[in-house]
Design a protein around this motif. Structure first.
Motif, PDB file in Angstrom:
ATOM      1  N   THR A   7     -19.002  -7.433 -24.733  1.00  0.00           N
ATOM      2  CA  THR A   7     -20.001  -7.886 -25.916  1.00  0.00           C
ATOM      3  C   THR A   7     -21.207  -7.501 -24.940  1.00  0.00           C
ATOM      4  OG1 THR A   7     -18.770  -9.459 -25.665  1.00  0.00           O
ATOM      5  CG2 THR A   7     -20.353 -10.106 -26.602  1.00  0.00           C
ATOM      6  N   THR A   8     -21.066  -7.928 -23.579  1.00  0.00           N
ATOM      7  CA  THR A   8     -22.939  -7.105 -23.117  1.00  0.00           C
ATOM      8  C   THR A   8     -23.202  -5.818 -23.610  1.00  0.00           C
ATOM      9  OG1 THR A   8     -21.693  -8.688 -21.081  1.00  0.00           O
ATOM     10  CG2 THR A   8     -23.299  -7.350 -21.285  1.00  0.00           C
ATOM     11  N   LEU A   9     -21.825  -5.090 -23.204  1.00  0.00           N
ATOM     12  CA  LEU A   9     -22.688  -3.818 -24.107  1.00  0.00           C
ATOM     13  C   LEU A   9     -22.477  -3.770 -25.390  1.00  0.00           C
ATOM     14  CD1 LEU A   9     -22.401  -0.455 -23.455  1.00  0.00           C
ATOM     15  CD2 LEU A   9     -20.561  -0.464 -24.335  1.00  0.00           C
ATOM     16  N   THR A  10     -21.757  -3.700 -26.261  1.00  0.00           N
ATOM     17  CA  THR A  10     -22.406  -4.025 -27.671  1.00  0.00           C
ATOM     18  C   THR A  10     -23.591  -4.540 -27.629  1.00  0.00           C
ATOM     19  OG1 THR A  10     -19.920  -4.332 -27.984  1.00  0.00           O
ATOM     20  CG2 THR A  10     -21.679  -4.453 -30.222  1.00  0.00           C
ATOM     21  N   ALA A  11     -23.881  -5.838 -27.525  1.00  0.00           N
ATOM     22  CA  ALA A  11     -25.515  -6.988 -27.697  1.00  0.00           C
ATOM     23  C   ALA A  11     -26.144  -5.862 -27.126  1.00  0.00           C
ATOM     24  CB  ALA A  11     -25.363  -7.444 -27.566  1.00  0.00           C
ATOM     25  N   ALA A  12     -26.190  -4.750 -26.264  1.00  0.00           N
ATOM     26  CA  ALA A  12     -27.112  -4.335 -25.489  1.00  0.00           C
ATOM     27  C   ALA A  12     -27.320  -3.294 -25.757  1.00  0.00           C
ATOM     28  CB  ALA A  12     -27.366  -3.490 -23.720  1.00  0.00           C
ATOM     29  N   ARG A  13     -26.287  -2.300 -26.966  1.00  0.00           N
ATOM     30  CA  ARG A  13     -26.838  -0.926 -28.159  1.00  0.00           C
ATOM     31  C   ARG A  13     -27.970  -1.273 -29.259  1.00  0.00           C
ATOM     32  NH1 ARG A  13     -21.680   1.671 -29.512  1.00  0.00           N
ATOM     33  NH2 ARG A  13     -23.163   3.204 -30.818  1.00  0.00           N
ATOM     34  N   ALA A  14     -27.329  -2.799 -29.118  1.00  0.00           N
ATOM     35  CA  ALA A  14     -27.603  -3.236 -30.371  1.00  0.00           C
ATOM     36  C   ALA A  14     -29.314  -3.985 -30.273  1.00  0.00           C
ATOM     37  CB  ALA A  14     -27.479  -3.834 -31.471  1.00  0.00           C
ATOM     38  N   GLY A  15     -29.761  -3.854 -28.750  1.00  0.00           N
ATOM     39  CA  GLY A  15     -31.210  -4.859 -28.570  1.00  0.00           C
ATOM     40  C   GLY A  15     -31.221  -5.862 -29.625  1.00  0.00           C
ATOM     41  N   ALA A  16     -29.489  -6.545 -29.329  1.00  0.00           N
ATOM     42  CA  ALA A  16     -29.927  -7.798 -29.146  1.00  0.00           C
ATOM     43  C   ALA A  16     -30.162  -8.794 -28.500  1.00  0.00           C
ATOM     44  CB  ALA A  16     -28.579  -8.024 -30.122  1.00  0.00           C
ATOM     45  N   PRO A  17     -31.511  -9.571 -27.959  1.00  0.00           N
ATOM     46  CA  PRO A  17     -31.192 -10.723 -26.754  1.00  0.00           C
ATOM     47  C   PRO A  17     -30.037 -10.763 -27.010  1.00  0.00           C
ATOM     48  CG  PRO A  17     -33.436 -10.560 -28.755  1.00  0.00           C
ATOM     49  CD  PRO A  17     -32.877 -10.531 -28.652  1.00  0.00           C
ATOM     50  N   GLN A  18     -29.740 -11.480 -25.199  1.00  0.00           N
ATOM     51  CA  GLN A  18     -28.038 -11.943 -25.186  1.00  0.00           C
ATOM     52  C   GLN A  18     -29.003 -13.148 -24.517  1.00  0.00           C
ATOM     53  OE1 GLN A  18     -25.245  -9.539 -23.879  1.00  0.00           O
ATOM     54  NE2 GLN A  18     -26.761  -7.412 -24.211  1.00  0.00           N
ATOM     55  N   VAL A  19     -28.022 -14.241 -24.488  1.00  0.00           N
ATOM     56  CA  VAL A  19     -28.184 -15.879 -23.639  1.00  0.00           C
ATOM     57  C   VAL A  19     -26.715 -15.881 -22.891  1.00  0.00           C
ATOM     58  CG1 VAL A  19     -27.984 -17.928 -23.439  1.00  0.00           C
ATOM     59  CG2 VAL A  19     -29.159 -16.833 -24.479  1.00  0.00           C
ATOM     60  N   VAL A  20     -25.925 -15.181 -21.857  1.00  0.00           N
ATOM     61  CA  VAL A  20     -25.068 -15.766 -20.906  1.00  0.00           C
ATOM     62  C   VAL A  20     -24.571 -16.886 -20.409  1.00  0.00           C
ATOM     63  CG1 VAL A  20     -23.413 -13.950 -19.870  1.00  0.00           C
ATOM     64  CG2 VAL A  20     -25.315 -12.439 -20.933  1.00  0.00           C
ATOM     65  N   VAL A  21     -23.373 -16.815 -20.961  1.00  0.00           N
ATOM     66  CA  VAL A  21     -23.153 -18.360 -20.444  1.00  0.00           C
ATOM     67  C   VAL A  21     -21.454 -17.880 -20.271  1.00  0.00           C
ATOM     68  CG1 VAL A  21     -21.788 -20.316 -20.865  1.00  0.00           C
ATOM     69  CG2 VAL A  21     -23.866 -19.394 -21.839  1.00  0.00           C
ATOM     70  N   PRO A  22     -21.670 -17.266 -18.157  1.00  0.00           N
ATOM     71  CA  PRO A  22     -20.471 -17.101 -17.727  1.00  0.00           C
ATOM     72  C   PRO A  22     -19.398 -17.935 -17.971  1.00  0.00           C
ATOM     73  CG  PRO A  22     -21.905 -17.227 -16.511  1.00  0.00           C
ATOM     74  CD  PRO A  22     -23.078 -17.204 -17.959  1.00  0.00           C
ATOM     75  N   GLN A  23     -17.575 -17.856 -17.844  1.00  0.00           N
ATOM     76  CA  GLN A  23     -16.824 -18.060 -17.595  1.00  0.00           C
ATOM     77  C   GLN A  23     -16.341 -18.114 -16.235  1.00  0.00           C
ATOM     78  OE1 GLN A  23     -16.694 -21.615 -19.290  1.00  0.00           O
ATOM     79  NE2 GLN A  23     -18.440 -20.704 -20.027  1.00  0.00           N
ATOM     80  N   ILE A  24     -15.338 -16.588 -15.673  1.00  0.00           N
ATOM     81  CA  ILE A  24     -14.854 -15.869 -14.949  1.00  0.00           C
ATOM     82  C   ILE A  24     -15.140 -14.335 -13.816  1.00  0.00           C
ATOM     83  CG2 ILE A  24     -12.525 -17.684 -15.602  1.00  0.00           C
ATOM     84  CD1 ILE A  24     -11.318 -15.048 -16.951  1.00  0.00           C
ATOM     85  N   ALA A  25     -14.384 -14.232 -12.976  1.00  0.00           N
ATOM     86  CA  ALA A  25     -14.374 -12.571 -13.208  1.00  0.00           C
ATOM     87  C   ALA A  25     -15.316 -12.062 -13.462  1.00  0.00           C
ATOM     88  CB  ALA A  25     -13.463 -12.092 -14.354  1.00  0.00           C
ATOM     89  N   ASP A  26     -15.663 -11.129 -13.637  1.00  0.00           N
ATOM     90  CA  ASP A  26     -16.930 -10.141 -13.983  1.00  0.00           C
ATOM     91  C   ASP A  26     -18.357 -10.510 -14.427  1.00  0.00           C
ATOM     92  OD1 ASP A  26     -15.178  -9.639 -15.727  1.00  0.00           O
ATOM     93  OD2 ASP A  26     -16.875  -8.178 -16.436  1.00  0.00           O
TER      94      ASP A  26
END
Length: 403
Positions: free
Chosen positions: A317-336
Protein backbone atom coordinates in the motif's frame (compact mmCIF):
# COMPACT_ATOMS: atom_id res chain seq x y z
CA UNK A 1 13.64 -22.50 -17.25
CA UNK A 2 11.14 -23.31 -14.53
CA UNK A 3 10.91 -21.47 -11.21
CA UNK A 4 8.89 -22.19 -8.08
CA UNK A 5 7.90 -19.09 -6.10
CA UNK A 6 6.68 -19.66 -2.57
CA UNK A 7 5.39 -17.58 0.32
CA UNK A 8 3.11 -17.70 3.33
CA UNK A 9 1.74 -14.32 4.29
CA UNK A 10 -0.81 -11.64 3.44
CA UNK A 11 -1.67 -10.26 0.00
CA UNK A 12 1.42 -8.06 0.24
CA UNK A 13 3.52 -11.24 0.31
CA UNK A 14 1.67 -13.03 -2.50
CA UNK A 15 0.97 -10.34 -5.10
CA UNK A 16 4.69 -9.60 -5.70
CA UNK A 17 5.16 -13.28 -6.56
CA UNK A 18 2.41 -12.97 -9.16
CA UNK A 19 4.30 -10.00 -10.58
CA UNK A 20 7.54 -11.97 -10.76
CA UNK A 21 5.76 -14.95 -12.31
CA UNK A 22 4.32 -12.72 -15.04
CA UNK A 23 7.74 -11.16 -15.66
CA UNK A 24 9.36 -14.59 -15.91
CA UNK A 25 6.69 -15.73 -18.35
CA UNK A 26 7.40 -12.67 -20.47
CA UNK A 27 11.00 -13.87 -20.78
CA UNK A 28 9.95 -17.35 -21.81
CA UNK A 29 10.32 -19.02 -18.43
CA UNK A 30 7.68 -21.01 -16.57
CA UNK A 31 6.68 -20.08 -13.02
CA UNK A 32 4.28 -21.48 -10.49
CA UNK A 33 3.36 -20.13 -7.07
CA UNK A 34 3.07 -22.12 -3.85
CA UNK A 35 1.14 -19.97 -1.38
CA UNK A 36 -1.72 -19.95 1.14
CA UNK A 37 -5.06 -21.19 -0.24
CA UNK A 38 -7.00 -18.01 0.56
CA UNK A 39 -9.73 -17.44 -2.01
CA UNK A 40 -8.55 -13.95 -2.91
CA UNK A 41 -5.00 -15.20 -3.57
CA UNK A 42 -6.33 -17.94 -5.84
CA UNK A 43 -8.42 -15.36 -7.71
CA UNK A 44 -5.43 -13.01 -8.02
CA UNK A 45 -3.20 -15.69 -9.51
CA UNK A 46 -5.96 -17.02 -11.77
CA UNK A 47 -6.45 -13.50 -13.14
CA UNK A 48 -2.90 -13.52 -14.48
CA UNK A 49 -2.87 -17.19 -15.44
CA UNK A 50 -0.37 -18.38 -12.83
CA UNK A 51 -0.91 -21.82 -11.24
CA UNK A 52 -1.38 -21.91 -7.45
CA UNK A 53 -0.15 -24.82 -5.35
CA UNK A 54 -1.80 -24.52 -1.89
CA UNK A 55 0.53 -24.27 1.10
CA UNK A 56 -0.57 -24.39 4.72
CA UNK A 57 -3.71 -22.91 6.27
CA UNK A 58 -5.39 -19.81 4.90
CA UNK A 59 -3.89 -16.62 6.24
CA UNK A 60 -7.36 -15.26 6.96
CA UNK A 61 -8.04 -18.16 9.34
CA UNK A 62 -4.97 -17.17 11.36
CA UNK A 63 -5.09 -13.36 11.41
CA UNK A 64 -8.76 -12.48 10.91
CA UNK A 65 -10.02 -13.95 14.15
CA UNK A 66 -11.61 -11.71 16.83
CA UNK A 67 -8.62 -12.24 19.10
CA UNK A 68 -4.98 -11.63 18.23
CA UNK A 69 -2.74 -14.68 17.74
CA UNK A 70 -0.94 -15.74 20.92
CA UNK A 71 2.67 -16.78 21.40
CA UNK A 72 1.48 -20.38 21.60
CA UNK A 73 -0.34 -19.91 18.28
CA UNK A 74 2.89 -18.63 16.73
CA UNK A 75 4.88 -21.68 17.85
CA UNK A 76 2.22 -24.07 16.54
CA UNK A 77 2.04 -22.24 13.21
CA UNK A 78 5.84 -22.23 12.83
CA UNK A 79 6.07 -26.01 13.23
CA UNK A 80 3.10 -26.57 10.94
CA UNK A 81 4.52 -24.42 8.15
CA UNK A 82 7.88 -26.17 8.29
CA UNK A 83 6.13 -29.52 7.96
CA UNK A 84 3.91 -28.24 5.15
CA UNK A 85 6.93 -27.01 3.18
CA UNK A 86 8.73 -30.34 3.43
CA UNK A 87 5.53 -32.08 2.35
CA UNK A 88 4.40 -29.71 -0.43
CA UNK A 89 7.45 -28.09 -2.00
CA UNK A 90 9.24 -31.20 -3.35
CA UNK A 91 6.37 -32.06 -5.71
CA UNK A 92 5.69 -28.40 -6.52
CA UNK A 93 9.36 -27.90 -7.44
CA UNK A 94 9.51 -30.95 -9.69
CA UNK A 95 11.30 -30.00 -12.89
CA UNK A 96 12.23 -26.55 -11.57
CA UNK A 97 15.65 -24.97 -11.81
CA UNK A 98 15.23 -22.50 -8.93
CA UNK A 99 13.13 -21.86 -5.84
CA UNK A 100 12.43 -18.30 -4.64
CA UNK A 101 11.06 -17.99 -1.11
CA UNK A 102 9.49 -14.98 0.61
CA UNK A 103 7.05 -14.20 3.39
CA UNK A 104 6.93 -15.35 6.98
CA UNK A 105 10.32 -17.00 7.78
CA UNK A 106 10.21 -19.69 5.05
CA UNK A 107 12.14 -22.31 7.01
CA UNK A 108 12.14 -25.51 4.98
CA UNK A 109 12.30 -23.95 1.52
CA UNK A 110 16.09 -23.81 1.27
CA UNK A 111 16.29 -27.35 2.60
CA UNK A 112 13.98 -28.72 -0.09
CA UNK A 113 15.99 -26.86 -2.74
CA UNK A 114 19.18 -28.33 -1.26
CA UNK A 115 17.78 -31.86 -1.42
CA UNK A 116 16.62 -31.34 -5.02
CA UNK A 117 19.91 -29.73 -6.05
CA UNK A 118 18.33 -26.54 -7.36
CA UNK A 119 19.10 -22.87 -6.76
CA UNK A 120 17.56 -21.14 -3.74
CA UNK A 121 16.90 -17.40 -3.39
CA UNK A 122 15.47 -15.69 -0.32
CA UNK A 123 13.67 -12.44 -1.14
CA UNK A 124 12.22 -9.93 1.31
CA UNK A 125 10.09 -6.83 0.90
CA UNK A 126 11.65 -4.75 3.68
CA UNK A 127 14.77 -4.63 5.86
CA UNK A 128 13.10 -5.53 9.15
CA UNK A 129 14.42 -9.08 9.45
CA UNK A 130 17.93 -8.50 8.09
CA UNK A 131 20.69 -8.30 10.75
CA UNK A 132 22.10 -4.81 11.10
CA UNK A 133 24.34 -2.72 13.31
CA UNK A 134 22.15 0.27 12.41
CA UNK A 135 18.87 -0.81 14.02
CA UNK A 136 17.52 -3.47 16.42
CA UNK A 137 15.46 -6.46 15.28
CA UNK A 138 11.70 -6.31 15.16
CA UNK A 139 9.49 -8.03 17.70
CA UNK A 140 9.23 -11.80 17.47
CA UNK A 141 7.42 -14.40 19.63
CA UNK A 142 9.58 -15.98 22.30
CA UNK A 143 11.89 -14.96 25.12
CA UNK A 144 12.31 -11.16 25.09
CA UNK A 145 15.68 -9.45 25.27
CA UNK A 146 16.69 -8.14 28.69
CA UNK A 147 15.28 -4.72 29.47
CA UNK A 148 17.86 -2.04 28.86
CA UNK A 149 19.92 -3.99 26.31
CA UNK A 150 20.92 -1.55 23.56
CA UNK A 151 23.80 -3.26 21.73
CA UNK A 152 22.34 -4.13 18.32
CA UNK A 153 24.81 -6.98 17.83
CA UNK A 154 23.60 -8.61 21.04
CA UNK A 155 19.96 -7.96 20.18
CA UNK A 156 20.35 -9.63 16.78
CA UNK A 157 22.05 -12.65 18.41
CA UNK A 158 19.05 -12.95 20.70
CA UNK A 159 16.75 -12.62 17.69
CA UNK A 160 18.50 -15.61 16.12
CA UNK A 161 17.88 -17.56 19.32
CA UNK A 162 14.16 -16.75 19.13
CA UNK A 163 14.05 -17.98 15.52
CA UNK A 164 15.79 -21.19 16.58
CA UNK A 165 13.22 -21.67 19.34
CA UNK A 166 10.37 -21.19 16.86
CA UNK A 167 11.65 -23.27 13.95
CA UNK A 168 14.80 -25.17 14.92
CA UNK A 169 13.39 -28.43 16.27
CA UNK A 170 10.90 -28.87 13.44
CA UNK A 171 13.40 -27.89 10.74
CA UNK A 172 16.18 -30.18 11.90
CA UNK A 173 13.79 -33.07 12.44
CA UNK A 174 12.60 -32.82 8.84
CA UNK A 175 16.15 -32.31 7.54
CA UNK A 176 17.23 -35.50 9.30
CA UNK A 177 14.32 -37.38 7.73
CA UNK A 178 15.65 -36.60 4.24
CA UNK A 179 19.29 -37.20 5.08
CA UNK A 180 20.47 -33.62 5.64
CA UNK A 181 22.62 -32.50 8.60
CA UNK A 182 21.21 -30.08 11.21
CA UNK A 183 21.62 -26.30 11.03
CA UNK A 184 22.49 -24.31 14.15
CA UNK A 185 21.25 -20.87 13.06
CA UNK A 186 17.90 -21.13 11.31
CA UNK A 187 17.54 -17.42 10.61
CA UNK A 188 20.87 -17.01 8.86
CA UNK A 189 20.38 -20.32 7.06
CA UNK A 190 17.06 -19.10 5.64
CA UNK A 191 18.32 -15.61 4.78
CA UNK A 192 21.62 -16.70 3.17
CA UNK A 193 24.53 -14.27 2.87
CA UNK A 194 23.00 -12.62 -0.21
CA UNK A 195 19.24 -12.15 0.07
CA UNK A 196 17.25 -10.17 -2.47
CA UNK A 197 15.43 -7.02 -1.44
CA UNK A 198 12.29 -6.51 -3.52
CA UNK A 199 11.68 -2.94 -2.40
CA UNK A 200 12.03 0.41 -4.11
CA UNK A 201 15.37 2.10 -3.28
CA UNK A 202 13.71 5.49 -2.82
CA UNK A 203 11.25 4.16 -0.25
CA UNK A 204 13.61 1.59 1.25
CA UNK A 205 17.29 2.50 0.79
CA UNK A 206 19.53 -0.41 1.74
CA UNK A 207 23.09 0.93 1.42
CA UNK A 208 24.80 0.51 4.78
CA UNK A 209 21.60 -0.64 6.45
CA UNK A 210 22.33 -4.35 6.83
CA UNK A 211 25.34 -6.56 7.43
CA UNK A 212 24.33 -8.83 4.53
CA UNK A 213 25.26 -8.46 0.87
CA UNK A 214 21.79 -7.48 -0.32
CA UNK A 215 20.76 -7.56 -3.98
CA UNK A 216 18.12 -4.84 -4.35
CA UNK A 217 15.97 -5.53 -7.39
CA UNK A 218 13.31 -2.91 -6.79
CA UNK A 219 9.70 -3.64 -5.92
CA UNK A 220 7.81 -6.39 -7.74
CA UNK A 221 4.71 -4.62 -9.03
CA UNK A 222 1.88 -6.44 -10.75
CA UNK A 223 0.26 -4.08 -13.30
CA UNK A 224 -3.48 -3.78 -12.74
CA UNK A 225 -5.67 -2.61 -15.61
CA UNK A 226 -9.04 -3.51 -14.07
CA UNK A 227 -11.66 -0.76 -14.24
CA UNK A 228 -13.05 0.73 -11.07
CA UNK A 229 -16.61 -0.32 -10.19
CA UNK A 230 -19.29 1.81 -11.83
CA UNK A 231 -20.62 3.00 -8.49
CA UNK A 232 -17.17 4.13 -7.38
CA UNK A 233 -16.63 5.98 -10.66
CA UNK A 234 -19.89 7.85 -10.08
CA UNK A 235 -18.90 8.64 -6.48
CA UNK A 236 -15.51 10.00 -7.55
CA UNK A 237 -17.11 12.17 -10.23
CA UNK A 238 -19.70 13.61 -7.85
CA UNK A 239 -17.36 15.87 -5.90
CA UNK A 240 -13.85 16.76 -4.81
CA UNK A 241 -11.35 13.90 -4.42
CA UNK A 242 -12.15 11.82 -1.32
CA UNK A 243 -9.80 10.26 1.23
CA UNK A 244 -9.19 6.52 1.00
CA UNK A 245 -9.17 4.63 4.30
CA UNK A 246 -8.10 0.99 4.46
CA UNK A 247 -6.22 -1.34 6.80
CA UNK A 248 -5.79 -4.43 4.64
CA UNK A 249 -5.41 -7.69 6.55
CA UNK A 250 -5.08 -6.05 9.98
CA UNK A 251 -8.32 -7.63 11.20
CA UNK A 252 -7.40 -8.36 14.81
CA UNK A 253 -4.95 -5.48 15.24
CA UNK A 254 -6.80 -2.28 14.31
CA UNK A 255 -8.94 -0.67 17.02
CA UNK A 256 -12.56 -1.80 16.97
CA UNK A 257 -13.81 1.74 16.35
CA UNK A 258 -11.29 2.58 13.63
CA UNK A 259 -13.99 3.11 10.97
CA UNK A 260 -15.84 5.65 13.11
CA UNK A 261 -12.61 7.43 14.08
CA UNK A 262 -11.42 7.60 10.47
CA UNK A 263 -14.72 8.80 9.04
CA UNK A 264 -15.02 11.51 11.68
CA UNK A 265 -11.43 12.61 11.02
CA UNK A 266 -11.97 12.80 7.25
CA UNK A 267 -15.24 14.69 7.66
CA UNK A 268 -13.49 17.15 9.96
CA UNK A 269 -11.26 17.99 6.99
CA UNK A 270 -14.30 18.57 4.76
CA UNK A 271 -13.65 15.47 2.65
CA UNK A 272 -15.64 12.45 1.57
CA UNK A 273 -14.49 8.89 2.32
CA UNK A 274 -13.74 5.76 0.32
CA UNK A 275 -13.74 3.07 3.02
CA UNK A 276 -12.14 -0.30 2.27
CA UNK A 277 -13.76 -3.15 4.19
CA UNK A 278 -10.55 -5.19 4.41
CA UNK A 279 -10.28 -8.26 6.60
CA UNK A 280 -11.54 -6.25 9.57
CA UNK A 281 -14.90 -5.82 7.78
CA UNK A 282 -15.02 -2.04 8.23
CA UNK A 283 -18.48 -0.51 7.76
CA UNK A 284 -19.85 3.07 7.64
CA UNK A 285 -21.17 4.69 10.80
CA UNK A 286 -24.31 6.03 9.11
CA UNK A 287 -26.15 6.24 5.78
CA UNK A 288 -24.66 9.55 4.69
CA UNK A 289 -23.82 9.83 1.00
CA UNK A 290 -20.28 11.06 1.66
CA UNK A 291 -18.98 7.53 2.36
CA UNK A 292 -18.50 4.83 -0.29
CA UNK A 293 -17.51 1.29 0.77
CA UNK A 294 -15.30 -0.90 -1.44
CA UNK A 295 -14.03 -4.45 -1.26
CA UNK A 296 -11.00 -5.61 -3.22
CA UNK A 297 -10.31 -2.78 -5.68
CA UNK A 298 -7.68 -1.63 -8.16
CA UNK A 299 -5.62 0.63 -5.91
CA UNK A 300 -3.33 1.61 -8.78
CA UNK A 301 -6.31 3.18 -10.56
CA UNK A 302 -7.91 4.60 -7.41
CA UNK A 303 -5.02 6.19 -5.53
CA UNK A 304 -4.27 8.73 -8.25
CA UNK A 305 -7.78 10.11 -7.78
CA UNK A 306 -7.91 10.59 -4.02
CA UNK A 307 -6.85 13.45 -1.77
CA UNK A 308 -4.94 11.16 0.61
CA UNK A 309 -4.52 7.52 1.58
CA UNK A 310 -4.96 6.51 5.23
CA UNK A 311 -3.55 3.02 5.81
CA UNK A 312 -1.64 0.66 8.08
CA UNK A 313 1.73 0.93 6.40
CA UNK A 314 1.99 -2.32 4.51
CA UNK A 315 4.79 -2.39 1.96
CA UNK A 316 2.41 -2.76 -0.99
CA UNK A 317 0.00 0.00 0.00
CA UNK A 318 2.86 2.38 0.80
CA UNK A 319 4.40 1.72 -2.61
CA UNK A 320 1.13 2.07 -4.52
CA UNK A 321 0.28 5.38 -2.85
CA UNK A 322 3.81 6.67 -3.44
CA UNK A 323 3.67 5.72 -7.13
CA UNK A 324 0.33 7.49 -7.45
CA UNK A 325 1.62 10.67 -5.85
CA UNK A 326 -1.06 10.48 -3.15
CA UNK A 327 -0.20 11.95 0.26
CA UNK A 328 -0.30 9.28 2.95
CA UNK A 329 -1.25 9.02 6.60
CA UNK A 330 0.23 5.84 8.02
CA UNK A 331 -1.24 4.38 11.22
CA UNK A 332 1.18 1.48 11.81
CA UNK A 333 0.10 -1.61 13.71
CA UNK A 334 2.78 -4.34 13.60
CA UNK A 335 6.00 -5.66 12.04
CA UNK A 336 7.56 -3.43 9.35
CA UNK A 337 4.73 -0.89 9.39
CA UNK A 338 6.36 1.61 11.82
CA UNK A 339 9.41 1.67 9.53
CA UNK A 340 7.29 2.50 6.48
CA UNK A 341 5.48 5.18 8.48
CA UNK A 342 8.78 6.75 9.48
CA UNK A 343 10.04 6.67 5.90
CA UNK A 344 6.87 8.31 4.57
CA UNK A 345 7.36 11.13 7.06
CA UNK A 346 11.10 11.36 6.36
CA UNK A 347 10.47 11.74 2.62
CA UNK A 348 7.84 14.39 3.26
CA UNK A 349 5.18 12.50 1.28
CA UNK A 350 2.80 12.12 4.18
CA UNK A 351 2.41 11.87 7.93
CA UNK A 352 3.19 9.09 10.40
CA UNK A 353 0.53 8.84 13.07
CA UNK A 354 2.06 8.50 16.52
CA UNK A 355 0.75 5.26 17.95
CA UNK A 356 -1.54 2.58 16.59
CA UNK A 357 -4.77 3.81 18.18
CA UNK A 358 -5.80 7.18 16.73
CA UNK A 359 -8.53 9.45 17.97
CA UNK A 360 -10.66 11.50 15.61
CA UNK A 361 -8.67 14.58 16.58
CA UNK A 362 -5.21 12.99 16.19
CA UNK A 363 -6.08 11.46 12.85
CA UNK A 364 -7.66 14.69 11.63
CA UNK A 365 -4.48 16.57 12.54
CA UNK A 366 -2.36 14.03 10.65
CA UNK A 367 -4.64 14.36 7.63
CA UNK A 368 -4.39 18.14 7.72
CA UNK A 369 -0.60 17.86 7.65
CA UNK A 370 -0.62 15.27 4.86
CA UNK A 371 -3.02 17.20 2.65
CA UNK A 372 -1.11 20.48 2.87
CA UNK A 373 0.21 21.89 -0.42
CA UNK A 374 3.86 21.22 0.39
CA UNK A 375 3.25 17.54 1.14
CA UNK A 376 1.08 17.15 -1.96
CA UNK A 377 3.82 18.69 -4.11
CA UNK A 378 6.47 16.50 -2.51
CA UNK A 379 4.35 13.35 -2.99
CA UNK A 380 3.90 14.17 -6.66
CA UNK A 381 7.63 14.79 -7.09
CA UNK A 382 8.66 11.54 -5.37
CA UNK A 383 6.14 9.56 -7.43
CA UNK A 384 8.31 10.23 -10.48
CA UNK A 385 11.31 8.64 -8.75
CA UNK A 386 9.59 5.41 -7.68
CA UNK A 387 10.11 2.62 -10.19
CA UNK A 388 7.90 -0.28 -11.17
CA UNK A 389 10.35 -2.53 -13.03
CA UNK A 390 11.67 -4.57 -10.10
CA UNK A 391 9.95 -7.78 -11.19
CA UNK A 392 11.53 -7.52 -14.63
CA UNK A 393 14.94 -6.90 -13.02
CA UNK A 394 14.52 -9.94 -10.77
CA UNK A 395 13.30 -12.14 -13.63
CA UNK A 396 16.31 -11.26 -15.78
CA UNK A 397 18.62 -11.85 -12.84
CA UNK A 398 17.16 -15.31 -12.30
CA UNK A 399 17.56 -16.21 -15.97
CA UNK A 400 21.02 -14.67 -16.33
CA UNK A 401 22.32 -16.65 -13.36
CA UNK A 402 20.59 -19.94 -14.19
CA UNK A 403 22.88 -22.84 -13.72
Amino acid sequence: MRVLLTSWGSRGDVEPLAALAVALRGLGAEARVCAPPDEEFAELLARVGVPLVPLGPTVRSVVARPERPTVEDAFRLAARLVAERFETLPAAAEGCDALVATGLMPAGARDVAEKLGIRYVLACFHLLGLPSRQFPPGARPGKPSPEGETDNRVLWQQDAQRVNALYGEALNSHRAAIGLPPVDNVRDHVLTDRPWLAADPVLCPSRGMTDLDVVQTGAWVLPDDRPLPEGLESFLAAGAPPVYVGFGSMASYVPKDIARVAIEAVRAQGRRVVLARGWAGLTPVDDAEDCFVVGEVNQQALFGRVAAVVHHGGAGTTLTAARAGAPQVVVPQIADQPRWAARVAELGIGAAHEGSTPTSDSLSAALAAAMGPETRARAEAVSGEVRADGAAVAARLLLDTAG
